[in-house]
Design a protein around this motif. Structure first.
Motif, PDB file in Angstrom:
ATOM      1  N   UNK A  60     128.571  37.952 -20.727  1.00  0.00           N
ATOM      2  CA  UNK A  60     127.509  37.131 -20.051  1.00  0.00           C
ATOM      3  C   UNK A  60     128.052  36.774 -18.747  1.00  0.00           C
ATOM      4  N   UNK A  61     129.280  36.019 -18.931  1.00  0.00           N
ATOM      5  CA  UNK A  61     129.682  35.445 -17.612  1.00  0.00           C
ATOM      6  C   UNK A  61     129.990  36.517 -16.731  1.00  0.00           C
ATOM      7  N   UNK A  62     130.717  37.530 -16.791  1.00  0.00           N
ATOM      8  CA  UNK A  62     130.841  38.445 -15.985  1.00  0.00           C
ATOM      9  C   UNK A  62     129.561  39.029 -15.461  1.00  0.00           C
ATOM     10  N   UNK A  63     128.675  39.390 -16.059  1.00  0.00           N
ATOM     11  CA  UNK A  63     127.461  39.782 -15.514  1.00  0.00           C
ATOM     12  C   UNK A  63     126.781  38.783 -14.524  1.00  0.00           C
ATOM     13  N   UNK A 100     125.996  39.672  -5.959  1.00  0.00           N
ATOM     14  CA  UNK A 100     125.081  40.830  -5.464  1.00  0.00           C
ATOM     15  C   UNK A 100     124.210  39.929  -4.511  1.00  0.00           C
ATOM     16  N   UNK A 101     123.837  38.666  -5.149  1.00  0.00           N
ATOM     17  CA  UNK A 101     122.668  37.977  -4.369  1.00  0.00           C
ATOM     18  C   UNK A 101     123.261  37.427  -3.092  1.00  0.00           C
ATOM     19  N   UNK A 102     124.444  37.275  -3.282  1.00  0.00           N
ATOM     20  CA  UNK A 102     125.208  36.760  -1.970  1.00  0.00           C
ATOM     21  C   UNK A 102     125.490  37.849  -1.002  1.00  0.00           C
ATOM     22  N   UNK A 103     125.765  39.032  -1.494  1.00  0.00           N
ATOM     23  CA  UNK A 103     125.675  40.175  -0.343  1.00  0.00           C
ATOM     24  C   UNK A 103     124.352  40.519   0.279  1.00  0.00           C
ATOM     25  N   UNK A 104     123.523  40.553  -0.638  1.00  0.00           N
ATOM     26  CA  UNK A 104     122.221  40.843  -0.022  1.00  0.00           C
ATOM     27  C   UNK A 104     121.643  39.600   0.760  1.00  0.00           C
ATOM     28  N   UNK A 105     121.911  38.599   0.609  1.00  0.00           N
ATOM     29  CA  UNK A 105     121.557  37.326   1.678  1.00  0.00           C
ATOM     30  C   UNK A 105     122.395  37.469   2.756  1.00  0.00           C
TER      31      UNK A 105
END
Length: 98
Positions: A68-71, A78-83
């Protein structure tokens, strides 16, 4: 407590009863000690099984927590890259706003 009598040639009913009573008492002592040992072993095996089960299940819980921590780290990345790709910088704006 009765003292065991010596065996005589002509046994009476009382002598037979005394011999049988002493044999029954001895067998009861043996059986009670065997039962006590069996119950003690049973309790120890049950405790061992519970310890084994708990240790096995704790490994699974740790694996679930690590997964869960890894996900969550992957989702944050992924949110940071998209942002950054969108150029909106919502993450930095939210940090400033707090």
């Amino acid at each position: 407590m009765t003292q065991p009598r010596k065996t005589r040639q002509n046994l009476t009913n009382y002598d037979v009863v005394e011999l049988l009573r002493s044999e029954i008492e001895q067998s009861e002592k043996k059986m009670s000690s065997k039962l006590f040992f069996a119950h003690a072993v049973n309790v120890l095996l049950l405790a061992l099984f519970i310890m084994f089960y708990v240790s096995t299940e704790s490994q699974k819980v740790r694996n679930y927590a690590a997964e869960a921590m890894q996900k969550s780290f992957e989702a944050e990345r992924a949110v940071h890259i998209i942002d950054e790709a969108a150029g909106t910088n919502f993450l930095e704006q939210s940090k400033i706003g707090e």
